[in-house]
Design a protein around this motif. Structure first.
Motif, PDB file in Angstrom:
ATOM      1  N   MET A   1       4.657  -1.614  -7.783  1.00 13.31           N
ATOM      2  CA  MET A   1       3.985  -0.382  -7.535  1.00 13.31           C
ATOM      3  C   MET A   1       3.237  -0.463  -6.198  1.00 13.31           C
ATOM      4  O   MET A   1       2.549  -1.446  -5.934  1.00 13.31           O
ATOM      5  N   ALA A   2       3.370   0.521  -5.380  1.00 10.35           N
ATOM      6  CA  ALA A   2       2.733   0.534  -4.061  1.00 10.35           C
ATOM      7  C   ALA A   2       1.286   1.001  -4.179  1.00 10.35           C
ATOM      8  O   ALA A   2       0.964   1.871  -4.982  1.00 10.35           O
ATOM      9  N   LYS A   3       0.447   0.393  -3.364  1.00 11.34           N
ATOM     10  CA  LYS A   3      -0.952   0.801  -3.349  1.00 11.34           C
ATOM     11  C   LYS A   3      -1.103   2.044  -2.488  1.00 11.34           C
ATOM     12  O   LYS A   3      -0.466   2.170  -1.447  1.00 11.34           O
ATOM     13  N   ARG A   4      -1.958   2.922  -2.924  1.00  5.91           N
ATOM     14  CA  ARG A   4      -2.238   4.122  -2.141  1.00  5.91           C
ATOM     15  C   ARG A   4      -3.455   3.869  -1.259  1.00  5.91           C
ATOM     16  O   ARG A   4      -4.421   3.251  -1.685  1.00  5.91           O
ATOM     17  N   ARG A   5      -3.376   4.348  -0.071  1.00  3.13           N
ATOM     18  CA  ARG A   5      -4.519   4.245   0.829  1.00  3.13           C
ATOM     19  C   ARG A   5      -5.535   5.310   0.461  1.00  3.13           C
ATOM     20  O   ARG A   5      -5.178   6.461   0.210  1.00  3.13           O
ATOM     21  N   GLN A   6      -6.768   4.904   0.453  1.00  8.33           N
ATOM     22  CA  GLN A   6      -7.808   5.870   0.202  1.00  8.33           C
ATOM     23  C   GLN A   6      -8.117   6.593   1.498  1.00  8.33           C
ATOM     24  O   GLN A   6      -8.254   5.969   2.552  1.00  8.33           O
ATOM     25  N   LYS A   7      -8.219   7.880   1.399  1.00  7.58           N
ATOM     26  CA  LYS A   7      -8.551   8.672   2.575  1.00  7.58           C
ATOM     27  C   LYS A   7     -10.065   8.644   2.768  1.00  7.58           C
ATOM     28  O   LYS A   7     -10.820   8.975   1.864  1.00  7.58           O
TER      29      LYS A   7
END
Length: 63
Positions: free
Chosen positions: A1-7
């Motif tokens: 699962m890919a990590k999402r970047r926090q905006k």
């Protein structure tokens, strides 16, 4: 699962003395009390510990 970047949220504030606009990534508790570095040194010239060459460059760029 890919990590999402926090905006990161960007907050824009305006210096109450010089009118200069700047941005930060943290929210200020008292945004009306914020001043720029330039305004701080104008109010407190005895605490201006920057090198002379920096002071001269700033004076020339301001005109």
């Amino acid at each position: 699962m890919a990590k999402r970047r926090q905006k990161k949220q960007i907050y824009r504030y305006e210096c109450t003395i010089t009118g200069e606009t700047y941005k930060t990534t943290k929210q200020a508790k008292n945004p009306d009390d914020l001043i720029s570095v330039q305004a701080y040194y104008e109010m407190n010239p005895e605490e201006d510990d920057r090198p002379e060459e920096i002071k001269i460059q700033l004076e020339q760029s301001q005109g």
